[in-house]
Design a protein around this motif. Structure first.
Motif, mmCIF file in Angstrom:
data_model
loop_
_atom_site.group_PDB
_atom_site.id
_atom_site.type_symbol
_atom_site.label_atom_id
_atom_site.label_comp_id
_atom_site.label_asym_id
_atom_site.label_seq_id
_atom_site.Cartn_x
_atom_site.Cartn_y
_atom_site.Cartn_z
ATOM 1 N N LEU A 1 12.706 2.911 -0.769
ATOM 2 C CA LEU A 1 11.614 2.593 -0.496
ATOM 3 C C LEU A 1 11.562 2.282 1.078
ATOM 4 O O LEU A 1 12.507 1.440 1.423
ATOM 5 N N VAL A 2 10.799 2.784 2.106
ATOM 6 C CA VAL A 2 10.827 2.542 3.266
ATOM 7 C C VAL A 2 9.494 1.754 3.665
ATOM 8 O O VAL A 2 8.424 2.267 3.481
ATOM 9 N N LEU A 3 9.653 0.497 3.932
ATOM 10 C CA LEU A 3 8.566 -0.564 4.071
ATOM 11 C C LEU A 3 8.240 -0.694 5.598
ATOM 12 O O LEU A 3 9.027 -1.113 6.390
ATOM 13 N N TYR B 1 0.821 -1.124 -0.024
ATOM 14 C CA TYR B 1 -0.006 0.185 0.097
ATOM 15 C C TYR B 1 0.967 1.207 -0.029
ATOM 16 O O TYR B 1 1.749 1.260 0.688
ATOM 17 N N ILE B 2 0.532 2.253 -0.922
ATOM 18 C CA ILE B 2 1.081 3.419 -0.715
ATOM 19 C C ILE B 2 0.097 4.451 -0.097
ATOM 20 O O ILE B 2 -1.237 4.220 -0.173
ATOM 21 N N PRO C 1 7.501 6.002 1.435
ATOM 22 C CA PRO C 1 7.104 4.795 2.432
ATOM 23 C C PRO C 1 6.007 4.024 1.867
ATOM 24 O O PRO C 1 5.091 4.652 1.250
ATOM 25 N N VAL C 2 5.978 2.778 1.922
ATOM 26 C CA VAL C 2 5.142 1.708 1.534
ATOM 27 C C VAL C 2 4.808 0.906 2.677
ATOM 28 O O VAL C 2 5.400 0.800 3.798
ATOM 29 N N VAL D 1 2.426 10.585 -0.263
ATOM 30 C CA VAL D 1 3.014 11.123 0.811
ATOM 31 C C VAL D 1 4.675 10.472 0.642
ATOM 32 O O VAL D 1 4.743 9.365 0.224
ATOM 33 N N THR D 2 5.521 11.506 0.921
ATOM 34 C CA THR D 2 6.893 10.983 0.764
ATOM 35 C C THR D 2 7.738 11.401 2.122
ATOM 36 O O THR D 2 6.991 12.145 2.788
#
Length: 304
Positions: free
Chosen positions: A170-172, A93-94, A133-134, A121-122
């Motif tokens: 990418l920040v999971l 999900y983003i 972010p994901v 959103v970043t």
């Protein structure tokens, strides 16, 4: 002589261009055709197999393959490469939030109401770089930002969105029990839907490093290893050997006995400049740290 240099992005100072596969995919996004170049016009999108309906029965939970990859990484039985492979087929999900657009004057001279747009959103990473972010589940997204709307996408599409936003990582699952950072080379590979080998495990990159150092007479050996920033921790403080934001790659220089510190540092500077100019190295290494060592019989007075 033993020293650690501060970490820095690989190839810092040189302009880094997007790989052709990603640039082409971005150029096609929003066009009249799909990612394969086929025109949308005249196509029936109502039947089974329509990608718009991939998430009709989505339960909002983490993808099971991704959960298993996380569990393996935390337990020490798996690595970053396995997480990347799981992401290649995972739904994530983003986060998007409502953002007021500027109002304007109507045709009768009255101010019109502002409209709400949806904005992606970043984040800003500690080193100043942009990150996307994901989230692996709806619960993780809502715990992080209660007002954000979850948008389900396949992880490669999220990676492509990150590239289009000029994000470098990418920040999971930020703020969750375990947060995993996919650094730029892994993110680019995910966007291209290609296999990824972390730089510290790549035999091809080890060969590039050896080639660039082959004419340095003072150098006894040069090795690659995981950087200090590859590892991270869970919210409970348990150490995890992957998922950190960097530095990603460690270059270990071992010098011949009698090499003084000035000569060693000049050697490191030359090799770093060559590697920064090497396209394969610059694309496949996100950030770098250096360790300098002397041979076993070196003069103790040369230690730093």
């Amino acid at each position: 002589m033993s020293a650690n240099s501060p970490s820095s992005p690989a190839g810092q100072g040189a302009e880094r261009h997007l790989p052709g596969h990603i640039a082409a995919a971005l150029a096609r996004a929003g066009g009249s055709g799909d990612s394969a170049g086929q025109e949308w016009e005249g196509r029936d999108l109502s039947g089974e197999g329509n990608p718009l309906h991939n998430f009709d029965n989505d339960n909002g939970l983490i993808d099971e393959n991704l959960r298993a990859a996380f569990d393996g990484l935390i337990a020490g039985s798996g690595g970053e490469q396995q997480v990347h492979a799981a992401l290649a087929g995972a739904r994530v999900y983003i986060a998007v939030v409502a953002q007021l657009a500027d109002g304007g004057m109507g045709e009768h001279g009255f101010a019109e109401d502002k409209e709400a747009d949806m904005a992606l959103v970043t984040l800003n990473a500690p080193d100043g770089r942009k990150a996307l972010p994901v989230f692996s589940s709806v619960d993780n997204l809502q715990a992080w930002h209660p007002e954000a709307r979850p948008v389900a996408v396949y992880a490669p599409r999220a990676a492509l969105s990150a590239v289009s936003e000029d994000a470098q990582m990418l920040v999971l699952d930020p703020g969750a029990d375990f947060t995993f950072v996919l650094r730029r080379p892994g993110m680019w590979a995910l966007a291209r839907q290609q296999e990824w080998i972390p730089s510290y495990l790549s035999e091809d990159l080890a060969a590039v490093v050896a080639e660039q150092a082959s004419d340095e007479e003072a150098l006894a050996s040069i090795q690659i290893a995981p950087g200090r920033g590859v590892g991270t921790r869970t919210a409970a403080g348990a150490s995890v050997a992957g998922g950190g934001s960097g530095p990603e790659l460690r270059l270990e220089f071992t010098f011949r006995p009698g090499t003084d510190e000035a000569a060693a540092r000049e050697c490191v500077s030359r090799i770093h400049a060559r590697l920064s100019a090497n396209q394969d190295f610059a694309e496949n290494v996100d950030s770098l740290e250096v360790a300098l060592k002397a041979g076993p019989s070196a003069d103790p007075g040369t230690r730093a």
